[in-house]
Structures are given as C-alpha cells and as structure tokens.
Scaffold this active site. Structure first.
Site, PDB file in Angstrom:
ATOM      1  CD  GLU A  50      -1.757   1.682   2.871  1.00 17.00           C
ATOM      2  OE1 GLU A  50      -1.405   2.852   3.134  1.00 17.00           O
ATOM      3  OE2 GLU A  50      -2.120   0.867   3.742  1.00 17.00           O
ATOM      4  CG  HIS A  51       3.497   2.544   3.283  1.00 17.31           C
ATOM      5  ND1 HIS A  51       4.243   3.356   4.112  1.00 17.31           N
ATOM      6  CD2 HIS A  51       2.385   2.218   3.993  1.00 17.31           C
ATOM      7  CE1 HIS A  51       3.624   3.510   5.263  1.00 17.31           C
ATOM      8  NE2 HIS A  51       2.498   2.810   5.225  1.00 17.31           N
ATOM      9  CD  GLU A 127       2.676   2.717   9.952  1.00 22.71           C
ATOM     10  OE1 GLU A 127       1.439   2.729  10.048  1.00 22.71           O
ATOM     11  OE2 GLU A 127       3.281   2.575   8.860  1.00 22.71           O
TER      12      GLU A 127
END
Length: 407
Positions: A50-51, A127
């Site tokens: 997704e990133h 993260e």
C-alpha cells in the site's frame, strides 16, 4: 438515491451513487486482500505494498503523485486492514478525471524500485516502533495473535523482522497475485455522471488484465483460551478479555453488536458504569467484535492497575454470565437500537462514508444491502434473540485474556 452496479470491460464491478446536492465526489478502489491473506514469511507485505503504490510510476515521481492531487485541492490516501486494502481520492466533482488518472497510473504503472522499497521498509519499521511505544495500541495486536489461531491473527504492520525480509520479488509477486480484477471493486459516491465515470474508468483501470492465481491460503480460524502476560514497564495494566465472536455474515451479528454496545459501547454501558464509575478500577473501558469471513473475536478492553486487574476480569466474566442467564432489559435494547440506527444514519452524511459502505457491503454480500433492509433487521431483534446470541458467545471454553504491563 439509487445505487447502480455496473462493470468495466475487464469485469471489475463499479458501484455508483449519484448525490445531486453535493459538489464533491469520493472514488475508491477496494482490493479484497489484507494481512489475513499473507503467507508465513511475508507478514506485513499488504501494508508495505500500500505504501509502495505511491512511491513512483513510469509517468510520475512520488512527489508528483501527491502534488497532482494537492494542486487540485483534493485528498488521496489508502489504508490496509486484515481483509482489504483501499485506495481513494476525494475531489470536487468536475476534477474527478485527475483522481481516476492518478489511481489508474499507480495500479498499472508503479515501478516498485529497489531504492524506494528499502527506504519505505525503513519508514514502516519506524511505524512499527511507534506502535511498540503505545501500550494501549500494542495490546490489541498481541491479544489477537494469542486468542486466534489462523492467519486472521496476522498483524497488519507485520514485524520488524518480517518487513526487513520482504524483497522486491516477494512484493511484486504478491501484487500480481492479489491485485486482479476478480478481487477488486470500485465505489463512487457524490455528484457524478454515470457515463462519464464509466468512460474514464474503462480508459484507465479497465485495461488491467492479470491471470488469476489462487495461492495456498488456509482460511480456517479457531479461538484459543488461557492467559497471555506481556511484561512491559508501564504505569497501567492493559487488559483485553476475549470470548468467541461472530463472522461478518453471521445471522446473530447485529444481536452481538447490541450486546457489545450494552456492555461497553458508551459511558452509560454496564461495564463502564460498574468498573469505572462505581468501583474506580479503570479509566478506559470498552468492548468490540473483530469480525472476519471465517469467524470473530469479542473483546473487552480495560486500562487498570496491577492490584485491580483480577477483579476487573471477574467483573467482566460476571457480566457475561448475567446477560447469558437473564438477558437484558427492554430499555437497554431500545437504547442500543437507537444508537445503532443513529450510527447508520451518521454514516451516510459524507461521500466518503457512502463510498465505504457500498464497497464493504458488496465485498461481503456481493450486493449493496439496502439501508431499509438493515434497519428492519435491527428493529426486529428481540430480547430472546439477545439471550440466544449471548448463549452462543459467552462460553468459558473460549475465554482468554492478554495483560500488558509491569507484572
């Protein structure tokens, strides 16, 4: 407002709700893949991918992708869950072409360079470290990992080790296997011309063609019991207490949602009143059901102390047993229904929420459930339905708890 379901030339369903009184539109591409679909050794690949979808294409750099939407005053974003990955844009209606062009570009032309992959792996690892430093967040992931057997317990972010070991080859392979038309749905809500958006999409994402590939995925899941203690230097004890939940399509799912609301859905709920207001044993108390296609996990969270967590566990068990034995009151049922119906209505007030509702419904039921149908189902729930649902989920053989703190 009528919802139309059309299909692109490659078979991708397109859900369209034209809302004339809006000047904006939300468009999302929903891919039916997430952490649950990851095989051992690739945990976190859905989220990392997704990133990476925003890190450059054959036509645009990462900066140009974001600037293109920013320059038009729009929003572009994405998120990954256990069962889906979503990419969406929000724009003024007359600028929708800009959004569809960008989403098409990242789906058809992303380059996934080695350089950007290594850089983004470092971002995701940071993260993960951030969540490691937030115990009230960390406990929920560790709780599901302990209480559920099956890939449904995979953590969306993965681990630092698993993310480090994701190669470009592994990332591209996952992309080509999972991002196929049969696992995609496009949802559009706002002021939109049906013919225009279908033409735009067919010119772009409608050209996506990939061979279907069924990976060796075991969808089985089971609920474990027992105690899981994670020692951390914290001021609070973070407790998640579990029992068996329900799947996204289970016939009793709304009854279980009402039970959750009554137990820990708000400040007047039973557990909040008894644990926090009457006893002062916790600051935060709430409950929720994590639902998957294959089943679910019902969880009560409380932030308490080393001296009090055992008493909190006993109070949760007692409340489970009371609802199982005596049910709930007519007043509690009506209040929970009112709150449920209000949330449904609130969820229709933005184009983004309407976009999400249509796609989620279609991915689960292969149709968009009419709101009146859902309201009728909720309104029809009786006291006996609640008691029957409680008897199915409140069983000691499914009880488990995770405690994170300085034990």
């Amino acid at each position: 407002m009528k919802i139309e379901i059309l299909k692109l030339k490659n078979g991708i369903p397109v859900l369209i709700e034209n809302i004339e009184n809006l000047n904006s539109v939300a468009l999302g591409i929903f891919v039916k893949t997430g952490a649950k679909n990851e095989l051992p050794g690739e945990e976190g690949v859905s989220h990392l991918l997704e990133h990476m979808m925003f890190k450059g294409t054959k036509n645009k750099s990462s900066k140009e992708i974001s600037e293109t939407i920013d320059n038009e005053g729009g929003i572009i974003n994405a998120y990954t869950s256990k069962e889906m990955t979503v990419y969406y844009v929000q724009l003024l209606s007359h600028k929708l072409r800009v959004g569809t062009d960008i989403l098409t570009d990242i789906f058809l032309n992303s380059t996934f360079t080695e350089e950007s992959l290594e850089r983004e792996k470092n971002v995701v690892i940071e993260e993960i470290k951030m969540y490691e430093d937030i115990p009230e967040e960390k406990v929920h992931d560790e709780n599901v990992r302990f209480a559920v057997s099956g890939s449904q317990s995979n953590i969306v972010l993965g681990s630092m080790e698993s993310v480090k070991n994701i190669t470009r080859e592994k990332l591209v392979s996952y992309f080509e296997e999972r991002y196929v038309p049969s696992k995609m749905v496009i949802s559009v809500a706002g002021r939109v011309d049906k013919d225009e958006i279908m033409n735009l999409l067919n010119e772009g994402i409608g050209n996506l063609e990939r061979d279907e590939f069924e990976r060796e995925y075991d969808g089985k899941m089971s609920i474990n019991s027992g105690e899981n203690i994670i020692k951390r230097d914290t001021n609070q004890m973070h407790l998640c207490f579990n029992t068996k939940g329900v799947s996204t399509t289970d016939k009793i799912r709304y009854s279980v949602s009402i039970i959750s609301n009554i137990l820990g859905g708000n400040m007047s709920s039973r557990l909040f009143q008894k644990i926090r207001e009457e006893k002062g044993l916790a600051y935060s108390v709430y409950s929720y059901n994590s639902s998957f296609e294959e089943g679910g996990l019902f969880t009560v969270y409380a932030g308490t102390t080393k001296e009090n967590y055992r008493e909190v566990i006993d109070m949760i068990k007692d409340e489970f047993e009371e609802i199982k034995k005596d049910g709930i009151t007519e007043e509690e049922l009506r209040k929970a229904k009112n709150q449920f119906l209000s949330m449904l209505t609130f969820g229709l007030e933005t184009s983004k929420s309407r976009m999400n509702r249509m796609a989620s419904s279609y991915l689960i039921y292969e149709r968009v459930r009419d709101l009146d149908e859902i309201i009728k189902e909720i309104e029809g729930i009786s006291l006996e339905d609640i008691k029957n649902a409680a008897s199915k989920i409140f069983d000691e053989k499914y009880y488990s708890w995770t405690i994170l703190g300085d034990l």
